[in-house]
Design a protein around this motif. Sequence first.
Motif, PDB file in Angstrom:
ATOM      1  N   ASN A   1      78.552   7.344 138.202  1.00 31.78           N
ATOM      2  CA  ASN A   1      79.624   6.334 138.151  1.00 31.78           C
ATOM      3  C   ASN A   1      80.759   6.932 137.318  1.00 31.78           C
ATOM      4  OD1 ASN A   1      81.157   3.991 138.035  1.00 31.78           O
ATOM      5  ND2 ASN A   1      79.997   3.171 136.293  1.00 31.78           N
ATOM      6  N   PRO A   2      81.326   8.018 137.836  1.00 30.50           N
ATOM      7  CA  PRO A   2      82.147   8.862 136.956  1.00 30.50           C
ATOM      8  C   PRO A   2      83.580   8.376 136.739  1.00 30.50           C
ATOM      9  CG  PRO A   2      82.035   9.838 139.138  1.00 30.50           C
ATOM     10  CD  PRO A   2      81.216   8.587 139.197  1.00 30.50           C
ATOM     11  N   GLY A   3      83.989   7.342 137.423  1.00 28.66           N
ATOM     12  CA  GLY A   3      85.383   6.921 137.277  1.00 28.66           C
ATOM     13  C   GLY A   3      86.258   7.570 138.338  1.00 28.66           C
ATOM     14  N   GLU A   4      87.436   6.985 138.516  1.00 30.28           N
ATOM     15  CA  GLU A   4      88.328   7.398 139.615  1.00 30.28           C
ATOM     16  C   GLU A   4      88.654   8.886 139.585  1.00 30.28           C
ATOM     17  OE1 GLU A   4      91.993   5.045 140.283  1.00 30.28           O
ATOM     18  OE2 GLU A   4      90.899   3.424 139.288  1.00 30.28           O
ATOM     19  N   GLY A   5      88.644   9.483 140.771  1.00 31.55           N
ATOM     20  CA  GLY A   5      89.147  10.848 140.896  1.00 31.55           C
ATOM     21  C   GLY A   5      88.144  11.924 140.541  1.00 31.55           C
ATOM     22  N   ARG A   6      86.928  11.549 140.171  1.00 33.60           N
ATOM     23  CA  ARG A   6      85.941  12.572 139.811  1.00 33.60           C
ATOM     24  C   ARG A   6      84.869  12.658 140.899  1.00 33.60           C
ATOM     25  NH1 ARG A   6      86.876   9.589 135.138  1.00 33.60           N
ATOM     26  NH2 ARG A   6      88.279  10.696 133.749  1.00 33.60           N
ATOM     27  N   THR A   7      84.478  13.873 141.250  1.00 31.12           N
ATOM     28  CA  THR A   7      83.461  14.023 142.300  1.00 31.12           C
ATOM     29  C   THR A   7      82.108  13.600 141.755  1.00 31.12           C
ATOM     30  OG1 THR A   7      83.046  16.299 141.647  1.00 31.12           O
ATOM     31  CG2 THR A   7      84.619  15.972 143.423  1.00 31.12           C
TER      32      THR A   7
ATOM     33  N   VAL B   1      82.450  21.991 122.082  1.00 31.79           N
ATOM     34  CA  VAL B   1      83.498  21.156 122.681  1.00 31.79           C
ATOM     35  C   VAL B   1      83.075  20.808 124.111  1.00 31.79           C
ATOM     36  CG1 VAL B   1      85.918  21.099 123.412  1.00 31.79           C
ATOM     37  CG2 VAL B   1      85.290  22.259 121.292  1.00 31.79           C
ATOM     38  N   PRO B   2      83.074  19.528 124.460  1.00 35.24           N
ATOM     39  CA  PRO B   2      82.678  19.160 125.826  1.00 35.24           C
ATOM     40  C   PRO B   2      83.654  19.712 126.866  1.00 35.24           C
ATOM     41  CG  PRO B   2      83.553  17.264 124.630  1.00 35.24           C
ATOM     42  CD  PRO B   2      83.412  18.366 123.649  1.00 35.24           C
ATOM     43  N   LEU B   3      83.216  19.644 128.110  1.00 35.42           N
ATOM     44  CA  LEU B   3      84.060  20.112 129.207  1.00 35.42           C
ATOM     45  C   LEU B   3      84.603  18.896 129.941  1.00 35.42           C
ATOM     46  CD1 LEU B   3      81.531  22.813 130.446  1.00 35.42           C
ATOM     47  CD2 LEU B   3      83.366  23.097 128.774  1.00 35.42           C
ATOM     48  N   GLN B   4      85.575  19.180 130.805  1.00 36.81           N
ATOM     49  CA  GLN B   4      86.294  18.089 131.450  1.00 36.81           C
ATOM     50  C   GLN B   4      86.665  18.489 132.863  1.00 36.81           C
ATOM     51  OE1 GLN B   4      89.931  17.393 129.348  1.00 36.81           O
ATOM     52  NE2 GLN B   4      89.485  15.258 128.976  1.00 36.81           N
ATOM     53  N   GLY B   5      86.641  17.518 133.741  1.00 38.72           N
ATOM     54  CA  GLY B   5      87.189  17.736 135.076  1.00 38.72           C
ATOM     55  C   GLY B   5      86.222  18.447 135.998  1.00 38.72           C
ATOM     56  N   ASP B   6      86.590  18.459 137.285  1.00 37.36           N
ATOM     57  CA  ASP B   6      85.730  19.099 138.276  1.00 37.36           C
ATOM     58  C   ASP B   6      85.708  20.619 138.108  1.00 37.36           C
ATOM     59  OD1 ASP B   6      85.033  16.686 139.214  1.00 37.36           O
ATOM     60  OD2 ASP B   6      86.200  16.775 141.073  1.00 37.36           O
ATOM     61  N   ASP B   7      86.709  21.155 137.385  1.00 36.05           N
ATOM     62  CA  ASP B   7      86.693  22.594 137.126  1.00 36.05           C
ATOM     63  C   ASP B   7      86.065  22.919 135.774  1.00 36.05           C
ATOM     64  OD1 ASP B   7      88.663  21.537 135.529  1.00 36.05           O
ATOM     65  OD2 ASP B   7      90.159  23.067 135.987  1.00 36.05           O
ATOM     66  N   SER B   8      85.513  21.903 135.125  1.00 36.96           N
ATOM     67  CA  SER B   8      84.811  22.089 133.842  1.00 36.96           C
ATOM     68  C   SER B   8      85.606  22.919 132.836  1.00 36.96           C
ATOM     69  CB  SER B   8      83.430  22.725 134.076  1.00 36.96           C
ATOM     70  OG  SER B   8      82.622  21.840 134.803  1.00 36.96           O
ATOM     71  N   HIS B   9      86.857  22.550 132.668  1.00 38.68           N
ATOM     72  CA  HIS B   9      87.649  23.198 131.620  1.00 38.68           C
ATOM     73  C   HIS B   9      87.293  22.570 130.276  1.00 38.68           C
ATOM     74  CE1 HIS B   9      90.109  19.772 133.054  1.00 38.68           C
ATOM     75  NE2 HIS B   9      90.356  19.616 131.769  1.00 38.68           N
ATOM     76  N   LEU B  10      87.647  23.267 129.209  1.00 42.10           N
ATOM     77  CA  LEU B  10      87.402  22.702 127.876  1.00 42.10           C
ATOM     78  C   LEU B  10      88.145  21.378 127.756  1.00 42.10           C
ATOM     79  CD1 LEU B  10      87.718  25.743 125.438  1.00 42.10           C
ATOM     80  CD2 LEU B  10      85.654  24.415 125.900  1.00 42.10           C
TER      81      LEU B  10
ATOM     82  N   LYS C   1      71.131  22.218 140.690  1.00 43.06           N
ATOM     83  CA  LYS C   1      72.498  22.040 141.186  1.00 43.06           C
ATOM     84  C   LYS C   1      73.092  20.720 140.703  1.00 43.06           C
ATOM     85  CE  LYS C   1      71.633  20.247 145.848  1.00 43.06           C
ATOM     86  NZ  LYS C   1      71.493  20.593 147.251  1.00 43.06           N
ATOM     87  N   THR C   2      72.250  19.756 140.434  1.00 41.35           N
ATOM     88  CA  THR C   2      72.751  18.491 139.891  1.00 41.35           C
ATOM     89  C   THR C   2      73.180  18.669 138.436  1.00 41.35           C
ATOM     90  OG1 THR C   2      71.224  17.322 141.324  1.00 41.35           O
ATOM     91  CG2 THR C   2      72.207  16.057 139.521  1.00 41.35           C
ATOM     92  N   LEU C   3      72.257  19.242 137.658  1.00 37.59           N
ATOM     93  CA  LEU C   3      72.566  19.380 136.229  1.00 37.59           C
ATOM     94  C   LEU C   3      73.745  20.313 135.988  1.00 37.59           C
ATOM     95  CD1 LEU C   3      69.077  19.453 134.469  1.00 37.59           C
ATOM     96  CD2 LEU C   3      70.446  17.520 135.251  1.00 37.59           C
ATOM     97  N   MET C   4      73.924  21.268 136.887  1.00 35.73           N
ATOM     98  CA  MET C   4      75.046  22.198 136.700  1.00 35.73           C
ATOM     99  C   MET C   4      76.329  21.683 137.328  1.00 35.73           C
ATOM    100  SD  MET C   4      73.709  24.391 134.789  1.00 35.73           S
ATOM    101  CE  MET C   4      74.568  25.951 134.692  1.00 35.73           C
ATOM    102  N   SER C   5      76.278  20.500 137.934  1.00 38.57           N
ATOM    103  CA  SER C   5      77.509  19.912 138.466  1.00 38.57           C
ATOM    104  C   SER C   5      78.321  19.385 137.279  1.00 38.57           C
ATOM    105  CB  SER C   5      77.196  18.793 139.450  1.00 38.57           C
ATOM    106  OG  SER C   5      76.887  17.609 138.754  1.00 38.57           O
ATOM    107  N   PRO C   6      79.655  19.307 137.455  1.00 37.82           N
ATOM    108  CA  PRO C   6      80.502  18.915 136.310  1.00 37.82           C
ATOM    109  C   PRO C   6      80.066  17.601 135.667  1.00 37.82           C
ATOM    110  CG  PRO C   6      81.858  19.455 138.232  1.00 37.82           C
ATOM    111  CD  PRO C   6      80.439  19.560 138.662  1.00 37.82           C
TER     112      PRO C   6
END
Lengths: 159, 750, 220
Positions: free
Chosen positions: C181-187, C81-90, C65-70
């Motif tokens: 330490n993901p930066g502001e606004g990221r879970t 192409v890497p993913l981005q955001g808590d919804d893991s969009h391209l 569950k950790t590794l599959m978290s965004p």
Amino acid sequence: MAKITLNINKKDYQLEADPQMPLLWAIRDLAGLKGTKYGCGVAQCGACVVHLDGEAVRSCVTKVSRATGKKVVTIEGLSETNSHPVQKAWQEVDVPQCGYCHSGQIMSAAVLLREKPNPTDQDIDDAMAGNICRCGTYLRIREAIHKAAEMQKKAPVKG
Amino acid sequence: MNNDKNALDRRSFLKASLLSGGGLMLSVSWLSSFKSADKAEALNLPDQWSQLNGYIQITSDNKIRLICPNPEFGQNVMTSLPMIVAEELDADWKNVVVEMGPHDPVKLGAQFTGGSNSVRMYWKPLREAGAAARQMLREAAAQTWNVPVGEVTTKAGVLLHSSGKSAKYGEMASKAASVPVPKDLKLKSPKEFTVVRKSKKNVEVQKITSGKPLFGLDYSVDGMLIAMIQHPPAFGMKLKSFDAAETLKMSGIKEVFSLKLYEDGFEQGGFDTRSFNDLLVVVGSSTWHVMEARKKLVANWEPAGDQKDTMGGRNGKREVTVPGALESTLIQMQQMQEYAAKPSQQLRKDGDPENAFKNAAQVIERTYNGPFLAHNCMEPMNFFAHVTEEKALLAGPLQAPGWAEPTLAKLLNLPPERIEIQMTRMGGGFGRRAYAHYLSEAALISRKVKAPVKLMYTREDDMTYGIYRPMYTATYRAALDANKNLIAFHVKGGGIPEHPIHANRFPAGAVDNYLAEGWQIPSNITIGAFRAPRSNFNAAAEQSFLDEVAEAAGKDPIEFRLELLKRAKENPVGKNNEYEPDRYAGVLKLVRDKSNWGKPGNEKYHRGVAAYFCHNSYAAHVVDMVTRDGQPYVDRVYSAMDCGIVINPDAATNMVQGAVVDGIGNSFYGELTFKDGVPQKNNFSNYRMIRINEVPKSIEVHFVENDLDPTGLGEPPFPPVFGAVANAMYKLKGKRYYNQPFRDELEKTI
Amino acid sequence: MKQDLNKGPGYFLTRKAAMLLSLMIFIISVAASTFRKNPPTKEIRLNLAERDSIESVKAFETVYKTLMSPRCMNCHPAGDVPLQGDDSHLHAMGPKRGVDGKGVFAMKCANCHQDTNTPGLHTPPGNPEWHLPPAAMRMVFQGKSPHELARQLVDKKQNGNKDMKKLIEHADDGLVLAGWNPGEGRTLPPVSHAEFKKAWITWIQKVLMRRKNSFNLNLP
């Protein structure tokens, strides 16, 4: 505030700057070079691309401290006579509409052509998708990069 | 083709004088022959703007200086307008120098960039000015050489005589200044054109590729301060109080203050729209310092409640209530559904649509929605101002200085002649920079801090302080008889806060029974012109609907439209139809032929077509879509345009290609939603913009060849792109897309 | 018009159900393979192995569950192409992996991603080593079942030739730590780094020890 020396376009600038200040604002406000543009401030649009030791960094999120001791090249320093193949191709294809994003576009394209002298359309998309053009001149950007590749073959960029 | 009914007495708009330092100065009236066929899009020009108001200069050293009156925002007027002069003057294009004129309502008129009007407006006066100057130069040469003027010819800036005598224009320019302005001018026939219709490079391309400081944000003077405004976080909020103690501790910060943009009762003009009236301002010595210091502001906001705005204008003062609600998109959508069900304002009615629908064999009804859109010009809003007790100097990106100046004069209590406005090249406009509140803000800030100031919006400020494209909806109904003929057409459109309907456009005029209605919901979310206002929604909805009706009628979508246009040509319904059916049909036929529509060889593509008329020009596109990596992409586009004579073909092609890309991008991604008045996007990280990896491989642009006076091109190609994309998406996905942006609907299906 | 970016509770239930199902299959398969590889005469060892597998499976549940978290998966995409955001969009602007995982041409990771997080919302998070797994060792997380991911993580052919020691050390890799330490606004990832590390080590040790034993037992 700290005394910082920035080497921009082969010239040393002695600046008083907060080391946290983005390179963009040091270039524009302190060194007075206005060719590098502000578009978004969050590395999304590419209007602020400059070369930092040859890499197409986004100066809006690059702290000035990262640039010290390195070579910064801006659009004004890409060539002395507006004659880098990318610049010439841009002129020949007459790419710009409003023109605002093109400093960044040209700086990104120059890195692509250095690393891939004969880019495919796919390479161009891979290299240039970080640069937004709101006027939508993308097709001409592709065309101009291919043209620049041709020009570069005939007259390679020195240094 | 000359439009003689608009011609004025030539003496009233051409005047020659000796240029100081030698040479000819020809003052011209840019606007004297401008009249709009389309009242909805016409500009209201004060009479004095039809007087002498512009000039060309031919100096003794053979340079031809032309002042470009209209601000440049990428539509390439700085190149195309001088080309028109050079054509009739027979000048050598190499010797033409173009300069952006300052705002000068006496000399340069409205100077309005917008409405796709620049070329259309200046075509005739610029040709006549060029022709007059050429004739005066020939006269001067004839006198000098003592030969009949009829024997003096010109070629590329040189006067020639069969005896072998020749002189450059510059040599005869001073003498020409004493020649009376000719009364009869012979303009070239289009066959004789040597400059117009030949592609010329953008006159500023060298400056752009070398990073010259052309733009408003690049404008700088010694001692200039930087100002930023903290605006309320939500539409419907206002400033309650603030604490600037921490901000003022930051290095480089000079002042923090609040002030009002418009005092109560200030009479606003139509372009004085502003989102927020309270300015909470941070002023400091450099951009970065001000940005950082602004973050330390502690500001308290409160709901503004219903506000009263006083609108001025020709019809006298009136009060307008701006509702105070903190609006949310979901609630707005419900509201729109409620309004759509209510009776609304009838905009046009032909025949007996009620009966026709009642007796129809088949009725098709579809509803289309479009969101608020942000302009997102690459250069955020900004302006330089230096205001003193005596005068004001302003410089920056602006589409409509003629409308900004009267507002400024009132705000600063300075006469217009003490106000100088310089227009920089604009990093995009798209309608946004017709609203000059940011210029007024800069001026008030400069006056307050008694220093030259650059007001700058960050990207976040720019996107969340918008004069947006309104949110629109429209329900279309079509009635078919038993033979699948279109017998009635009904559109009822509404929006927040304005409806999108152009009631006199196609298919009005082509259907016996026709009804157009509109309604609107007031809002505090500020809206304004966005590249082809209203049309940019209509063309999406109506052209998508017509595609569906054609299918129901069992007809090819292009043939279906052509049949209707034939009807509109031969036996038009109603009198006020804005479009010319022949020209409308012309672009459809051209795009049909160029795209090999309906012919084999295009099987790998999912094709959609749309056409539209607005801003006096005609556009049609065929959009070819494919699926790549599981995603729909527009791979290829064919465009056909009719804008009369094309001044600068390559630049015109660039403009159309850009409009197509803009249309694809906005139809797929363009959207701004609100929650409790807060714009839900604030930068390109969440407001998706089309990028190079998503654009077609080719956009082939074709122009209908005719000799009609030129009309505009900045807006007309844009609206029908939305419709063509929607229709191609239907072919690709097998379902219709009714709601913009299409990406959202698409994502719900995958 | 957009309703909500969130895909709703149904989506998560489905994912959770799928994960549980995957875990069940994993347990059965680990148990089965343990059974197969251990002669039935060694009954005590079998019980031990079962107990070990259950502990290991529990630990892996946390790891998975950790590794599959965004924060982890976004840089271990299925594509290039890497993913981005808590919804893991391209990732916007589609930056490509490149041979070394550090991007290509004008789109290299470090052109935007600095040594440290850039302040503010929607700004690039930072780390001196910011990159994707290189092309030769793609280490895809996205779309992997627990079983598939588990196999991949310990397979030297796929994990960059990492043995147990190196795998354990990897929990403290700078870029792995950057997930917390993901930066502001990221879970943040679903568990703390300490919990993750504990689970990671537990799982690695159990699974690799068992493999080692199995391997030895299989010697001629």
